[in-house]
Write an enzyme that holds these catalytic residues in place. Sequence first.
Site, mmCIF file in Angstrom:
data_model
loop_
_atom_site.group_PDB
_atom_site.id
_atom_site.type_symbol
_atom_site.label_atom_id
_atom_site.label_comp_id
_atom_site.label_asym_id
_atom_site.label_seq_id
_atom_site.Cartn_x
_atom_site.Cartn_y
_atom_site.Cartn_z
ATOM 1 N N GLY A 1 41.445 39.447 30.567
ATOM 2 C CA GLY A 1 40.391 39.947 31.453
ATOM 3 C C GLY A 1 39.073 40.152 30.746
ATOM 4 C CB THR B 1 45.912 34.335 35.352
ATOM 5 O OG1 THR B 1 46.883 34.965 34.511
ATOM 6 C CG2 THR B 1 46.161 32.837 35.349
ATOM 7 N N GLY B 2 44.582 35.509 32.601
ATOM 8 C CA GLY B 2 44.348 35.405 31.171
ATOM 9 C C GLY B 2 43.800 36.718 30.659
ATOM 10 C CB THR C 1 46.709 37.957 37.171
ATOM 11 O OG1 THR C 1 46.179 38.796 36.151
ATOM 12 C CG2 THR C 1 46.366 38.508 38.544
ATOM 13 N NE ARG D 1 42.333 45.477 29.923
ATOM 14 C CZ ARG D 1 42.803 44.405 30.532
ATOM 15 N NH1 ARG D 1 43.618 44.526 31.556
ATOM 16 N NH2 ARG D 1 42.492 43.207 30.105
ATOM 17 C CB VAL D 2 39.625 47.949 35.026
ATOM 18 C CG1 VAL D 2 39.512 46.931 36.142
ATOM 19 C CG2 VAL D 2 39.987 49.321 35.599
ATOM 20 N N GLY D 3 41.188 45.149 34.030
ATOM 21 C CA GLY D 3 40.987 43.741 33.676
ATOM 22 C C GLY D 3 40.143 43.030 34.717
ATOM 23 C CG ASP D 4 40.715 38.839 35.035
ATOM 24 O OD1 ASP D 4 41.543 39.375 34.262
ATOM 25 O OD2 ASP D 4 40.981 37.844 35.726
HETATM 26 N N1 GLY Z 1 43.994 39.116 33.608
HETATM 27 C C1 GLY Z 1 44.560 40.388 33.759
HETATM 28 C C2 GLY Z 1 44.046 41.380 32.839
HETATM 29 O O1 GLY Z 1 43.392 41.069 31.856
HETATM 30 O O2 GLY Z 1 44.309 42.547 33.067
#
Ligand code: GLY
Length: 302
Positions: free
Chosen positions: A203, A200-201, A149, A177-180
């Site tokens: 999520g 970042t990484g 990210t 799907r949604v990340g962090d």
């Molecule tokens: N860090 C971004 C995601 O996992 O989508």
Amino acid sequence: MWGIIGTWAMAEEGIKKAGHFLSNHGSAMDACEVCVREVEKNPAFTSVGYGGLPNEKGRVSLDAAAMDGNTLQIGSVMGVEDFKHPSAIAKDLLNYRFNNVLVGKGAKIHGLKMNLKEENLLTEASKEAWLNHVHAVEQGLSPYDGHDTVCTVAVDVNQAMAAMTSTSGLFFKAEGRVGDAPLPGSGFYVDSEIGGAAATGLGEDIMKGILSYEIVRLMSDGLNPQDACERAVTNLHEKLTRKNKKAGDLSVIAMNHKVEFGAATNIDTFPFVVATDQHLMRGKAHFRASKHSQEIVCTKLL
Ligand code: GLY
């Protein structure tokens, strides 16, 4: 005094532009956007915006968020398609009292109301990467890869702070799907009275520690940004390893209202970029797995 910090080497051009903007008394929020747009529009960066790697259905689905550290106002979009700059929608959502977090179709409708141009975000290169990946997954390889990210945290000359994130998320992610990155507290958090942080990484694992809020909380307890980043990443890494025998990638940046900054990671090398009224720097955070310790190396560009 002003400053801005961004994740990964891909943020370098954007951080330079945003630094110039801040030095001319631009706002922290606009500076974050200057940097993030630079990354979103560049198809060479395959984890953000145009040219971002698609989901399992071959569609580029973007998450982005903005936070104003003066008001704690949040704008966030999840699973938005066909706009190169999802960050622009997230930032616009800061202007409203309600409906600050929009998913999929709702985010798209808002983008259209803003007269943003609909575009095909799938480049030939990302389509080819997707086809190769489909093949690799059929051969039994792990489907999930790539989740870098672009995150920024900025302080402007008026001591206002802001944070922004933008990503195409996990390559080959499930539809929906949604990340962090668009989740307040997990992917980002900023309070102008304290400081801001972004992550970042992976999520799915960043969320387990509400990692960005945890860093800001540690800074409010008196830790400097570097110690707060190190403590938050180390604690979450160790807890996940203890509970689940593994931890996904966790990398973070932070800046406080005094323009002190920090970064930490649990991967071998995590590059970041910082511009302040004092210097422009490339930084690298290294995780020394054998010692469970962090090392930060910064190279001054100016
Ligand atoms: N860090 C971004 C995601 O996992 O989508």
